[in-house]
Design a protein around this motif. Structure first.
Motif, PDB file in Angstrom:
ATOM      1  N   PRO A  38       0.760  -1.145   0.206  1.00 43.36           N
ATOM      2  CA  PRO A  38      -0.025  -0.011   0.141  1.00 43.36           C
ATOM      3  C   PRO A  38       0.701   1.371  -0.063  1.00 43.36           C
ATOM      4  N   GLY A  39       0.475   2.236  -0.657  1.00 45.68           N
ATOM      5  CA  GLY A  39       1.186   3.619  -0.869  1.00 45.68           C
ATOM      6  C   GLY A  39       2.670   3.303  -1.483  1.00 45.68           C
ATOM      7  N   LYS A  40       2.854   2.164  -2.030  1.00 43.34           N
ATOM      8  CA  LYS A  40       4.219   1.868  -2.777  1.00 43.34           C
ATOM      9  C   LYS A  40       4.384   1.607  -4.180  1.00 43.34           C
ATOM     10  N   GLU A  41       5.279   1.596  -4.922  1.00 47.73           N
ATOM     11  CA  GLU A  41       5.254   1.423  -6.262  1.00 47.73           C
ATOM     12  C   GLU A  41       5.592  -0.187  -6.447  1.00 47.73           C
ATOM     13  N   ARG A  42       4.961  -0.596  -7.416  1.00 50.30           N
ATOM     14  CA  ARG A  42       5.214  -2.062  -7.820  1.00 50.30           C
ATOM     15  C   ARG A  42       6.652  -2.383  -8.091  1.00 50.30           C
ATOM     16  N   GLU A  43       7.185  -3.428  -7.483  1.00 52.29           N
ATOM     17  CA  GLU A  43       8.461  -3.807  -7.676  1.00 52.29           C
ATOM     18  C   GLU A  43       8.561  -5.249  -8.081  1.00 52.29           C
ATOM     19  N   GLY A  44       9.999  -5.367  -8.667  1.00 57.62           N
ATOM     20  CA  GLY A  44      10.194  -6.833  -9.231  1.00 57.62           C
ATOM     21  C   GLY A  44      10.534  -7.841  -7.976  1.00 57.62           C
ATOM     22  N   VAL A  45      10.430  -8.930  -8.097  1.00 52.44           N
ATOM     23  CA  VAL A  45      10.757  -9.715  -6.956  1.00 52.44           C
ATOM     24  C   VAL A  45      11.491 -10.800  -7.790  1.00 52.44           C
ATOM     25  N   ALA A  46      11.209 -11.487  -8.621  1.00 51.73           N
ATOM     26  CA  ALA A  46      11.895 -12.751  -9.379  1.00 51.73           C
ATOM     27  C   ALA A  46      11.205 -12.814 -10.797  1.00 51.73           C
ATOM     28  N   ALA A  47      12.101 -13.682 -11.686  1.00 44.61           N
ATOM     29  CA  ALA A  47      11.776 -13.537 -12.908  1.00 44.61           C
ATOM     30  C   ALA A  47      12.612 -15.018 -13.379  1.00 44.61           C
ATOM     31  N   ILE A  48      11.912 -15.702 -14.570  1.00 45.85           N
ATOM     32  CA  ILE A  48      12.406 -16.868 -14.880  1.00 45.85           C
ATOM     33  C   ILE A  48      12.067 -17.120 -16.290  1.00 45.85           C
ATOM     34  N   ALA A  49      13.026 -17.866 -17.038  1.00 45.07           N
ATOM     35  CA  ALA A  49      12.711 -18.045 -18.428  1.00 45.07           C
ATOM     36  C   ALA A  49      12.030 -19.456 -18.333  1.00 45.07           C
ATOM     37  N   THR A  50      10.882 -19.307 -19.055  1.00 44.12           N
ATOM     38  CA  THR A  50      10.075 -20.598 -18.756  1.00 44.12           C
ATOM     39  C   THR A  50      10.601 -21.801 -19.710  1.00 44.12           C
ATOM     40  N   SER A  51      11.414 -21.316 -20.791  1.00 47.33           N
ATOM     41  CA  SER A  51      11.901 -22.232 -21.666  1.00 47.33           C
ATOM     42  C   SER A  51      13.028 -23.240 -21.070  1.00 47.33           C
TER      43      SER A  51
END
Length: 121
Positions: A38-51
């Motif tokens: 709440p009240g904060k920007e959306r931030e990245g947590v983790a990402a993955i290459a599905t392939s």
């Protein structure tokens, strides 16, 4: 058409664990988890290459969170251990990467509706 549906959020005490799921349809490529408190920007947590399974983590997630993708089930996961009150947020799954930085929200074109996570102290 890309469709993402998150599940698995809830309320846990500090130090606890949760596993979030994201069912994916209409898409293959990179998949990511973001969060927004709440009240904060959306931030990245983790990402993955599905392939191929290459994974990327934001600093707050390293060592505590694990991102994974099951191609047979077309489902992404975010295993969160050692949860802290500052992890409290709505967690979103993202697909259709069109930018240059995997952990920037502006680089993603499709989003789920999110699943809330509350960590109490």
């Amino acid at each position: 058409q890309v469709r993402l549906v998150e599940s698995g959020g809830g309320e846990v005490q500090a130090g606890g664990s949760l596993r979030l799921s994201c069912t994916v349809s209409g898409y293959t490529g990179y998949l990511a988890w973001f969060r927004q408190a709440p009240g904060k920007e959306r931030e990245g947590v983790a990402a993955i290459a599905t392939s191929g399974g290459d994974t990327y983590y934001a600093q707050p997630a390293r060592g505590r969170f694990t991102i994974a993708y099951d191609n047979a089930k077309k489902t992404g996961y975010l295993q969160m251990n050692g949860l802290k009150p500052e992890d409290t947020a709505t967690y979103y799954c993202a697909a259709d990467f069109r930018g240059t930085s995997l952990l920037q929200a502006e680089a993603w074109n499709s989003w789920g509706l999110g699943t809330p996570v509350t960590v109490s102290s």
